[in-house]
Scaffold this motif. Structure first.
Motif, PDB file in Angstrom:
ATOM      1  N   PRO A  17       0.805  -1.240   0.000  1.00 17.94           N
ATOM      2  CA  PRO A  17       0.000   0.000   0.000  1.00 17.94           C
ATOM      3  C   PRO A  17       0.831   1.281   0.000  1.00 17.94           C
ATOM      4  O   PRO A  17       0.417   2.290  -0.572  1.00 17.94           O
ATOM      5  N   GLU A  18       2.015   1.251   0.643  1.00 23.01           N
ATOM      6  CA  GLU A  18       2.862   2.451   0.711  1.00 23.01           C
ATOM      7  C   GLU A  18       3.798   2.584  -0.479  1.00 23.01           C
ATOM      8  O   GLU A  18       4.625   3.498  -0.514  1.00 23.01           O
ATOM      9  N   GLY A  19       3.698   1.684  -1.443  1.00 27.34           N
ATOM     10  CA  GLY A  19       4.510   1.784  -2.642  1.00 27.34           C
ATOM     11  C   GLY A  19       5.821   1.030  -2.556  1.00 27.34           C
ATOM     12  O   GLY A  19       6.098   0.306  -1.593  1.00 27.34           O
ATOM     13  N   GLU A  20       6.656   1.217  -3.572  1.00 23.15           N
ATOM     14  CA  GLU A  20       7.937   0.509  -3.661  1.00 23.15           C
ATOM     15  C   GLU A  20       9.034   1.208  -2.875  1.00 23.15           C
ATOM     16  O   GLU A  20       9.961   0.580  -2.373  1.00 23.15           O
ATOM     17  N   LYS A  21       8.936   2.558  -2.742  1.00 23.00           N
ATOM     18  CA  LYS A  21       9.958   3.347  -2.042  1.00 23.00           C
ATOM     19  C   LYS A  21       9.307   4.238  -0.988  1.00 23.00           C
ATOM     20  O   LYS A  21       8.128   4.609  -1.099  1.00 23.00           O
ATOM     21  N   ASP A  22      10.098   4.603   0.023  1.00 23.02           N
ATOM     22  CA  ASP A  22       9.620   5.580   0.991  1.00 23.02           C
ATOM     23  C   ASP A  22       9.968   6.986   0.513  1.00 23.02           C
ATOM     24  O   ASP A  22      10.518   7.177  -0.583  1.00 23.02           O
ATOM     25  N   ASP A  23       9.684   7.993   1.342  1.00 24.31           N
ATOM     26  CA  ASP A  23       9.918   9.372   0.915  1.00 24.31           C
ATOM     27  C   ASP A  23      11.396   9.738   0.839  1.00 24.31           C
ATOM     28  O   ASP A  23      11.768  10.798   0.333  1.00 24.31           O
ATOM     29  N   LYS A  24      12.272   8.842   1.337  1.00 25.03           N
ATOM     30  CA  LYS A  24      13.715   9.051   1.222  1.00 25.03           C
ATOM     31  C   LYS A  24      14.286   8.387  -0.032  1.00 25.03           C
ATOM     32  O   LYS A  24      15.478   8.521  -0.327  1.00 25.03           O
ATOM     33  N   GLY A  25      13.434   7.630  -0.743  1.00 22.42           N
ATOM     34  CA  GLY A  25      13.896   6.945  -1.940  1.00 22.42           C
ATOM     35  C   GLY A  25      14.430   5.550  -1.674  1.00 22.42           C
ATOM     36  O   GLY A  25      14.994   4.921  -2.575  1.00 22.42           O
ATOM     37  N   ASP A  26      14.252   5.047  -0.446  1.00 23.69           N
ATOM     38  CA  ASP A  26      14.711   3.696  -0.110  1.00 23.69           C
ATOM     39  C   ASP A  26      13.628   2.678  -0.436  1.00 23.69           C
ATOM     40  O   ASP A  26      12.424   2.942  -0.231  1.00 23.69           O
ATOM     41  N   PHE A  27      14.044   1.505  -0.903  1.00 22.98           N
ATOM     42  CA  PHE A  27      13.072   0.459  -1.219  1.00 22.98           C
ATOM     43  C   PHE A  27      12.457  -0.087   0.066  1.00 22.98           C
ATOM     44  O   PHE A  27      13.168  -0.464   0.995  1.00 22.98           O
TER      45      PHE A  27
END
Length: 446
Positions: A299-309
């Motif tokens: 649900p939160e996608g492939e990466k976080d807001d820092k660009g980490d998987f």
């Protein structure tokens, strides 16, 4: 189409273990437009395809039988994990009716890698011997015998899906096949990290040691060799659906801090090591394939807001497929999901096709291998449209084959294409195998 046999001899299939009439060309093959004017423009779905630069496997059409778990093997005793006459009939019907490739269900390389106690295995020679007559039959029908090898990881020691645990006293929500009469191995479920697929309803795995990982690699080597000896022409690595290899790939299920966890390079390490072992084990003339889940649908996608998987997704899948091609795969089958109960899937006709399209588009000319798509592809026109748009090169079907074992022949009729049918069944297909009236008239004039 009457068979042409000199002196009225009913010719048999060459090198078959028992007599069966030969269908030439094999069922599911588009017939020449010289005899069948309807085939002047054959749909891509029924055009042949060569797979592999070394193996050069010739597919007679582009419709493949995807692996389908049937939970129908003995759970213990000498025949544990062995396929049976049931599987010969189940798989044989698809090969008989024209599938280009007929693939045996997900088959575990270790006893604790089975999804359920009644799953197929290939960790001993008795299981390989049970496979051989099935591969032999598939081959004699002009279909390519294939098998998918895997390990279920944290989703093992579970029940067959139709078992109703609500009837147990007290009622259970659990999917766990408990130790004892249910045949489970809850004390030997293993995964890259000690994280359950679902704390309430699935087994609790232990974290794999480096020794476990080495034993798993050796098990893949041995199972690949057995599959080869039993007659498989294709061996596929199962790296999808939340099972063992997918567990290593995804940050959702892999929290290791050694060389097999953390970075994408580390999370890909074991799958790529196994692929290289399988490629080294298979003869050059045989083909290595792989199935992946292109997304966890986290649900939160492939990466976080820092660009980490933070989950497995299409960006990493593109990189992984490129590395797998270097390791020797000849075809990749693109599925998705299965690694987390939190997945949010937008299900609809062909819902996984965009993943196949993106991965196919990401490959350079030098990297290019056939890409297969699967998932709610339910009719010939839809399948042909996917190929015509360049979204995939072949189509894999599972549930649609269960609903319609004659899928290949029926899709041909839907697309106004004449394909050969088993000689024993030709009287049932006279409508398809009849020239247009205008052409019949032209023939009479000459």
């Amino acid at each position: 189409m009457p068979a042409e046999h000199p002196e009225g001899v009913n010719e048999g299939v060459p090198n078959a273990p028992y007599f069966q009439p030969a269908t030439v060309p094999p069922a599911g093959t588009a017939l020449s437009d010289k005899d069948w004017p309807q085939n002047k423009e054959v749909p891509l779905l029924f055009q042949p395809l060569t797979v592999g630069k070394t193996a050069k496997l010739e597919l007679k059409n582009r419709i493949l039988v995807a692996p389908m778990c049937n939970y129908s093997c003995e759970q213990d005793g000498p025949d544990v994990g062995c396929l049976t006459p049931y599987h010969l009939v189940h798989l044989g019907q698809f090969a008989l009716r024209g599938a280009a490739v007929t693939m045996v269900e997900a088959t575990s390389v270790l006893p604790n890698g089975r999804l359920s106690p009644n799953d197929s295995g290939l960790w001993n020679d008795r299981q390989a011997s049970a496979l051989k007559p099935i591969f032999d039959f598939i081959r004699t029908q002009g279909s390519i015998p294939a098998i998918q090898l895997g390990h279920g990881g944290r989703k093992t020691s579970t029940l067959a899906p139709w078992l109703d645990t609500s009837t147990i006293a007290p009622p259970l929500k659990s999917h766990v096949a408990t130790n004892g009469r249910a045949g489970g191995w809850t004390d030997d479920v293993m995964a890259p990290s000690a994280i359950s697929y679902d704390e309430e309803t699935f087994p609790h795995p232990r974290e794999m040691s480096l020794k476990d990982i080495d034993e798993l690699k050796e098990a893949f080597r041995a199972a690949t060799a057995r599959a080869d000896r039993a007659g498989a022409q294709v061996v596929e690595l199962h790296a999808a659906h939340g099972y063992g290899i997918h567990n290593f790939l995804s940050p959702v299920s892999n929290k290791r801090t050694d060389q097999y966890g953390g970075s994408l390079e580390n999370r890909m390490r074991l799958p790529l090591e196994i692929l290289r072992i399988m490629r080294e084990t298979l003869p050059k003339e045989k083909s290595l394939w792989m199935r992946i889940s292109a997304s966890d649908w986290w649900p939160e996608g492939e990466k976080d807001d820092k660009g980490d998987f933070i989950s497995w997704g299409i960006e990493q899948s593109k990189i992984f497929v490129k590395e797998a091609i270097k390791a020797g795969i000849d075809l990749v089958d693109i599925s998705s999901a299965g690694n987390t109960p939190r997945q949010k899937i937008s299900v609809g006709p062909g819902y996984q096709v965009p993943f196949a399209e993106q991965i196919r588009a990401s490959l350079t000319e030098e990297e290019k291998i056939p890409v297969s798509s699967v998932g709610l592809i339910t009719n010939g026109k839809q399948a042909e449209d996917i190929l015509q748009k360049g979204q995939a090169d072949v189509i894999s079907c599972a549930r649609e084959f269960l609903r319609d074992p004659s899928l290949v022949l029926n899709w041909a009729q839907e697309l106004d294409t004449v394909v050969n049918v088993p000689v024993q069944y030709q009287r049932a297909y006279t409508r398809m195998m009849t020239k247009p009236k205008a052409e019949q008239g032209e023939s009479k004039k000459h």
